[in-house]
Design a protein around this motif. Structure first.
Motif, PDB file in Angstrom:
ATOM      1  N   VAL A 108       0.816  -1.218   0.000  1.00  0.00           N
ATOM      2  CA  VAL A 108       0.000   0.000   0.000  1.00  0.00           C
ATOM      3  C   VAL A 108       0.850   1.268   0.000  1.00  0.00           C
ATOM      4  O   VAL A 108       0.380   2.319  -0.412  1.00  0.00           O
TER       5      VAL A 108
ATOM      6  N   GLU B 174       3.290   1.148  -4.893  1.00  0.00           N
ATOM      7  CA  GLU B 174       2.687   0.248  -5.884  1.00  0.00           C
ATOM      8  C   GLU B 174       3.717  -0.443  -6.777  1.00  0.00           C
ATOM      9  O   GLU B 174       3.443  -1.489  -7.362  1.00  0.00           O
TER      10      GLU B 174
ATOM     11  N   ASN C 178       4.249  -4.029  -5.824  1.00  0.00           N
ATOM     12  CA  ASN C 178       3.175  -5.013  -5.953  1.00  0.00           C
ATOM     13  C   ASN C 178       3.644  -6.177  -6.819  1.00  0.00           C
ATOM     14  O   ASN C 178       4.352  -5.980  -7.809  1.00  0.00           O
TER      15      ASN C 178
ATOM     16  N   LYS D  88      -2.300  -1.625  -8.416  1.00  0.00           N
ATOM     17  CA  LYS D  88      -1.330  -0.636  -8.902  1.00  0.00           C
ATOM     18  C   LYS D  88      -2.031   0.478  -9.675  1.00  0.00           C
ATOM     19  O   LYS D  88      -1.699   1.661  -9.523  1.00  0.00           O
TER      20      LYS D  88
ATOM     21  N   GLN E 110      -3.783   2.664  -7.138  1.00  0.00           N
ATOM     22  CA  GLN E 110      -2.803   3.432  -6.381  1.00  0.00           C
ATOM     23  C   GLN E 110      -2.259   4.612  -7.202  1.00  0.00           C
ATOM     24  O   GLN E 110      -2.069   5.701  -6.672  1.00  0.00           O
TER      25      GLN E 110
ATOM     26  N   ARG F 207      -4.914   7.219  -7.337  1.00  0.00           N
ATOM     27  CA  ARG F 207      -5.064   7.833  -6.025  1.00  0.00           C
ATOM     28  C   ARG F 207      -3.975   8.885  -5.800  1.00  0.00           C
ATOM     29  O   ARG F 207      -4.194   9.878  -5.126  1.00  0.00           O
ATOM     30  N   LYS F 208      -2.797   8.695  -6.407  1.00  0.00           N
ATOM     31  CA  LYS F 208      -1.741   9.717  -6.317  1.00  0.00           C
ATOM     32  C   LYS F 208      -2.139  10.969  -7.089  1.00  0.00           C
ATOM     33  O   LYS F 208      -1.837  12.084  -6.681  1.00  0.00           O
TER      34      LYS F 208
ATOM     35  N   PHE G  55      -8.692  -0.091   0.236  1.00  0.00           N
ATOM     36  CA  PHE G  55      -8.580   1.287  -0.219  1.00  0.00           C
ATOM     37  C   PHE G  55      -9.851   2.071   0.093  1.00  0.00           C
ATOM     38  O   PHE G  55     -10.916   1.767  -0.457  1.00  0.00           O
TER      39      PHE G  55
END
Length: 151
Positions: free
Chosen positions: A16, A19, A22, A32, A35, A38-39, A79
């Protein structure tokens, strides 16, 4: 997962915090993607969709769909702001009658896609209505009818 016979993986495949660490399993690669988005937007909401049941599913294919479903629910638990639209549980079985009306040459026809979009829309509205505080700042004005969330 179903067509490429990838290794499904598990939640332990996901780092987490990074990524890039992963594992290259279905779940590790799927996470991934989430993630990375989300960035870009830390407040992004994700709606993951399970595969519907089908009267032509072999036992192996149905098992793969169940595994896929479990993995998506696992991601949603890992998440925040991630939800599962469960067509496997909440959608219609694509049986002979369904296929007669909503398929053309092995794929959904335009009415099948419209029906599926309506099902997904209804599932999203159910989630938003159940968790309005989580969507207070989400740009969903076009999706929510006027007064939908008013007491």
């Amino acid at each position: 997962l179903l067509n490429r016979h990838e290794e499904p993986g598990s939640l332990s495949d996901i780092d987490v915090g990074n990524e890039e660490n992963n594992r290259p399993t279905f779940l590790g690669l799927y996470a991934k993607i989430l993630q990375k988005y989300r960035k870009i937007n830390p407040d992004a909401k994700f709606f993951l969709v399970t595969m519907p049941r089908d009267c032509d599913d072999t036992e192996e294919k149905d098992t793969c769909k169940k595994i896929h479903r479990e993995l998506l629910f696992g991601l949603a638990g890992l998440f925040p702001g991630t939800y599962v639209l469960d067509l496997y549980r909440d959608g219609p079985v694509h049986d002979r009658e369904y296929k007669k009306n909503f398929y053309l040459y092995g794929h959904l026809n335009p009415m099948g896609y419209i029906r599926t979009a309506s099902q997904i829309d209804a599932l999203i509205h159910g989630i938003v209505a159940a968790h309005p505080e989580e969507f207070a700042l989400a740009g969903m004005d076009d999706l929510i009818p006027t007064g939908f969330l008013q007491a």
